[in-house]
Scaffold this motif. Structure first.
Motif, PDB file in Angstrom:
ATOM      1  N   UNK A  76      36.554  16.998   8.870  1.00 55.66           N
ATOM      2  CA  UNK A  76      37.593  17.266   7.873  1.00 55.66           C
ATOM      3  C   UNK A  76      37.000  17.782   6.556  1.00 55.66           C
ATOM      4  N   UNK A  77      35.692  17.521   6.347  1.00 52.88           N
ATOM      5  CA  UNK A  77      35.045  17.968   5.103  1.00 52.88           C
ATOM      6  C   UNK A  77      34.391  19.339   5.269  1.00 52.88           C
ATOM      7  N   UNK A  78      34.500  19.888   6.474  1.00 47.94           N
ATOM      8  CA  UNK A  78      33.738  21.085   6.835  1.00 47.94           C
ATOM      9  C   UNK A  78      34.655  22.299   7.003  1.00 47.94           C
ATOM     10  N   UNK A  79      34.142  23.467   6.628  1.00 53.84           N
ATOM     11  CA  UNK A  79      34.857  24.713   6.946  1.00 53.84           C
ATOM     12  C   UNK A  79      33.843  25.739   7.400  1.00 53.84           C
ATOM     13  N   UNK A  80      34.223  26.525   8.385  1.00 51.74           N
ATOM     14  CA  UNK A  80      33.333  27.560   8.909  1.00 51.74           C
ATOM     15  C   UNK A  80      34.003  28.913   8.730  1.00 51.74           C
ATOM     16  N   UNK A  81      33.251  29.846   8.185  1.00 56.56           N
ATOM     17  CA  UNK A  81      33.727  31.232   8.107  1.00 56.56           C
ATOM     18  C   UNK A  81      32.704  32.083   8.859  1.00 56.56           C
ATOM     19  N   UNK A  82      33.170  32.809   9.860  1.00 56.97           N
ATOM     20  CA  UNK A  82      32.238  33.654  10.616  1.00 56.97           C
ATOM     21  C   UNK A  82      32.915  34.983  10.914  1.00 56.97           C
ATOM     22  N   UNK A 145      42.185  30.450   5.028  1.00 57.29           N
ATOM     23  CA  UNK A 145      42.325  29.365   6.013  1.00 57.29           C
ATOM     24  C   UNK A 145      41.188  28.340   5.843  1.00 57.29           C
ATOM     25  N   UNK A 146      39.973  28.862   5.631  1.00 58.45           N
ATOM     26  CA  UNK A 146      38.823  27.966   5.512  1.00 58.45           C
ATOM     27  C   UNK A 146      38.903  27.102   4.252  1.00 58.45           C
ATOM     28  N   UNK A 152      34.224  20.110   1.597  1.00 60.42           N
ATOM     29  CA  UNK A 152      33.062  19.796   0.756  1.00 60.42           C
ATOM     30  C   UNK A 152      31.874  20.656   1.146  1.00 60.42           C
ATOM     31  N   UNK A 153      31.813  21.034   2.432  1.00 58.02           N
ATOM     32  CA  UNK A 153      30.690  21.838   2.923  1.00 58.02           C
ATOM     33  C   UNK A 153      31.231  23.102   3.597  1.00 58.02           C
ATOM     34  N   UNK A 154      30.745  24.248   3.104  1.00 55.63           N
ATOM     35  CA  UNK A 154      31.168  25.534   3.671  1.00 55.63           C
ATOM     36  C   UNK A 154      30.019  26.143   4.463  1.00 55.63           C
ATOM     37  N   UNK A 155      30.266  26.446   5.714  1.00 57.31           N
ATOM     38  CA  UNK A 155      29.259  27.117   6.530  1.00 57.31           C
ATOM     39  C   UNK A 155      29.713  28.557   6.740  1.00 57.31           C
ATOM     40  N   UNK A 156      28.928  29.484   6.259  1.00 59.98           N
ATOM     41  CA  UNK A 156      29.329  30.901   6.311  1.00 59.98           C
ATOM     42  C   UNK A 156      28.359  31.674   7.195  1.00 59.98           C
ATOM     43  N   UNK A 157      28.865  32.163   8.317  1.00 59.78           N
ATOM     44  CA  UNK A 157      28.015  32.874   9.269  1.00 59.78           C
ATOM     45  C   UNK A 157      28.280  34.376   9.164  1.00 59.78           C
ATOM     46  N   UNK A 158      27.399  35.072   8.485  1.00 60.04           N
ATOM     47  CA  UNK A 158      27.517  36.526   8.275  1.00 60.04           C
ATOM     48  C   UNK A 158      28.949  36.909   7.852  1.00 60.04           C
ATOM     49  N   UNK A 183      30.937  22.675  -4.560  1.00 58.43           N
ATOM     50  CA  UNK A 183      30.912  22.621  -3.091  1.00 58.43           C
ATOM     51  C   UNK A 183      29.514  22.982  -2.582  1.00 58.43           C
ATOM     52  N   UNK A 184      29.134  22.385  -1.473  1.00 56.81           N
ATOM     53  CA  UNK A 184      27.856  22.705  -0.834  1.00 56.81           C
ATOM     54  C   UNK A 184      28.089  23.897   0.086  1.00 56.81           C
ATOM     55  N   UNK A 185      27.234  24.897  -0.013  1.00 55.20           N
ATOM     56  CA  UNK A 185      27.461  26.117   0.769  1.00 55.20           C
ATOM     57  C   UNK A 185      26.184  26.522   1.497  1.00 55.20           C
ATOM     58  N   UNK A 186      26.358  26.817   2.777  1.00 52.88           N
ATOM     59  CA  UNK A 186      25.249  27.306   3.600  1.00 52.88           C
ATOM     60  C   UNK A 186      25.660  28.669   4.140  1.00 52.88           C
ATOM     61  N   UNK A 187      24.902  29.681   3.787  1.00 51.41           N
ATOM     62  CA  UNK A 187      25.260  31.054   4.159  1.00 51.41           C
ATOM     63  C   UNK A 187      24.173  31.665   5.033  1.00 51.41           C
ATOM     64  N   UNK A 188      24.556  32.198   6.182  1.00 54.83           N
ATOM     65  CA  UNK A 188      23.568  32.960   6.953  1.00 54.83           C
ATOM     66  C   UNK A 188      23.848  34.439   6.714  1.00 54.83           C
ATOM     67  N   UNK A 189      22.807  35.179   6.474  1.00 56.00           N
ATOM     68  CA  UNK A 189      22.977  36.606   6.205  1.00 56.00           C
ATOM     69  C   UNK A 189      21.654  37.338   6.430  1.00 56.00           C
ATOM     70  N   UNK A 190      21.725  38.651   6.539  1.00 55.89           N
ATOM     71  CA  UNK A 190      20.477  39.412   6.482  1.00 55.89           C
ATOM     72  C   UNK A 190      20.517  40.365   5.283  1.00 55.89           C
ATOM     73  N   UNK A 191      21.478  40.078   4.379  1.00 55.53           N
ATOM     74  CA  UNK A 191      21.598  40.871   3.162  1.00 55.53           C
ATOM     75  C   UNK A 191      20.928  40.105   2.006  1.00 55.53           C
ATOM     76  N   UNK A 192      19.691  40.502   1.686  1.00 50.25           N
ATOM     77  CA  UNK A 192      18.900  39.788   0.683  1.00 50.25           C
ATOM     78  C   UNK A 192      19.505  39.808  -0.709  1.00 50.25           C
ATOM     79  N   UNK A 193      20.090  40.945  -1.082  1.00 51.19           N
ATOM     80  CA  UNK A 193      20.598  41.057  -2.448  1.00 51.19           C
ATOM     81  C   UNK A 193      21.802  40.148  -2.687  1.00 51.19           C
ATOM     82  N   UNK A 194      22.694  40.078  -1.691  1.00 55.05           N
ATOM     83  CA  UNK A 194      23.841  39.173  -1.823  1.00 55.05           C
ATOM     84  C   UNK A 194      23.364  37.731  -1.861  1.00 55.05           C
TER      85      UNK A 194
END
Lengths: 238, 223
Positions: A76-82, A145-146, A152-158, A183-194
């Motif tokens: 319930x504390x988690x959201x995923x954006x992919x 939606x996310x 509390x924790x956002x997981x962002x996959x690309x 909020x705690x945020x974890x982002x996966x990306x291959x875009x270094x500048x962002x």
């Protein structure tokens, strides 16, 4: 320092003979914005799937707020954006958000739906079927939606994949706002500048394990790229 | 506690009423079965009464397979199956919601196709026909309770439809065979004392399939 929002302890994951992750360990404190960098197939999405509790590791353990990620309270504390929308094309934006607000037991759902739709500038299209939306609009609704249940924790996959410049700008603004809100945020990306623009810290995954972990303030994208290329030829976009 | 199940049920029914995709396809498929059998084989009324129950259930289960495949195919689209795995709810609740939506859609389709069946095979309507209601309910619930969980298993694979058939048929066969026998008794007007024990047996299987599926659904949602 309190209990970390996320602890990844010696995670390995294999799919038969295919190795996806090997001995990955790190922790993320509450309110931290961490970017996970790596080329396609490095294991970033697998790592996020394990953190979100959708997939189990072959070895190791993940703790969200000190407990198991598959706990209902943690979910319930988690959201995923992919790149996956998690939306129904045959429902309107309002119907999609009403559905998720019931599932996540969102208090004052009408008001909250209005707020998130306004944040992603989709109020004028709220009664239209999602199937009629452009890719950028759909991704904006995915973000709404996310954020609906104020995770509390956002997981962002690309999350920037396939977005136009306007949508990328909007997502960056929204993520900065989420960061300001603690909020705690974890982002996966291959875009270094962002990653550099948004994150406090970066982790580079290469060949299924962590090869770099450091603070963004201590370095710059060029330095990361330089170090990354020394570990492995090719992979991260500038 | 049932909030999630009701939300999923409402969402599924809303999408089905909007597109009518499943019901329409199931109805047309069954109509084709009836038309082909009716015009291909010229048999006496007595023989027709023998084969009609089987024919009716062939139409129900083949069309039902389409409904089951469609139910989770919708969830797979746009990653909604993963969204379900991320929900802070008991997997059993998701199963209950999907089970009721598939069952309601299938019962609605059965209600729409049954009058066509009566007309095509020139069957006499009588008060005794009301005994078909518990038979159709029990047979359909058995089929959908098992079909819902197996459809969720199969949707993860590339050959979803083939796998669903391979998994479902062997397990659901007893229920279908007993349902055909019971339907035959009602249609021929020869309801013997074996009717209610057999109906009870179908009901018992329904309860077992539903309970097991409810308990196991959490594991199905994981990768």
């Amino acid at each position: 320092m309190g209990v970390p929002a996320l602890e990844v302890l010696g995670i390995s994951k294999d799919f038969g003979r295919i190795i996806a992750l090997r001995g990955v360990s790190f922790s993320v404190q509450s309110g931290e914005f961490v970017s996970i960098l790596g080329r396609n197939g490095a294991g970033k999405t697998t790592l996020l799937n394990i953190i979100s509790g959708v997939s189990r590791p072959s070895e190791g353990e993940v703790k969200l707020f000190g407990t198991d990620p598959s706990d209902r309270e943690n979910k319930a504390k988690l959201a995923v954006i992919s790149h996956e929308m998690f939306l129904y094309g045959n429902l309107t934006a309002i119907e999609n958000l009403e559905y998720y607000s019931r599932i996540y037991n969102v208090p004052n759902p009408k008001q909250r739906i209005e707020t998130v739709l306004n944040d992603v500038e989709l109020t004028h299209r709220r009664f239209d079927l999602v199937a009629t939306y452009s890719r950028g609009m759909t991704q904006r609704l995915t973000i709404a939606r996310a954020l609906l249940h104020e995770p509390s924790l956002l997981l962002l996959d690309e999350p920037f994949t396939g977005l136009d410049q306007h949508a990328i700008g909007m997502l960056i603004t929204l993520l900065k706002k989420q960061k300001e809100m603690g909020r705690t945020i974890l982002l996966t990306t291959h875009d270094l500048h962002t990653a550099n623009e948004l994150s406090d810290r970066y982790i580079v995954i290469s060949k299924h394990k962590i090869v770099m972990d450091g603070l963004m303030t201590d370095t710059n994208p060029d330095a990361i790229r330089e170090k990354f290329f020394s570990a492995e030829a090719g992979g991260i976009d500038s | 506690m049932m909030r999630t199940a009701i939300s999923i049920l409402k969402k599924d029914l809303r999408m089905e009423f909007r597109s009518k995709e499943s019901i329409l396809a199931m109805w047309i498929f069954s109509l084709l079965i009836f038309v082909i059998f009716n015009f291909t084989f010229e048999v006496s009324r007595l023989v027709m009464l023998e084969i009609a129950p089987g024919l009716l259930w062939v139409a129900f289960v083949f069309s039902g397979m389409f409904g089951l495949n469609q139910s989770f195919a919708l969830e797979k689209e746009n990653g909604n199956l993963r969204a379900m795995a991320l929900m802070p709810v008991d997997g059993g609740q998701i199963y209950v919601g999907k089970f009721f939506s598939v069952t309601i859609i299938m019962l609605m389709f059965e209600a729409l196709i049954f009058p066509i069946f009566i007309i095509f095979y020139d069957l006499q309507l009588s008060l005794g026909m009301f005994r078909l209601i518990p038979v159709l309910l029990a047979g359909t619930i058995g089929f959908t309770s098992l079909g819902t969980i197996l459809s969720a298993v199969a949707v993860h694979t590339r050959n979803q439809q083939i796998l669903l058939s391979l998994l479902l048929w062997p397990l659901v066969s007893p229920i279908i065979i007993w349902s055909v026998t019971l339907t035959g008794m009602v249609l021929s007007g020869e309801v013997t004392e074996a009717f209610y024990p057999l109906l009870l047996r179908v009901g018992a299987f329904d309860v077992i399939f539903f309970t097991l599926s409810y308990m196991l659904f959490d594991f199905i949602l994981e990768d």
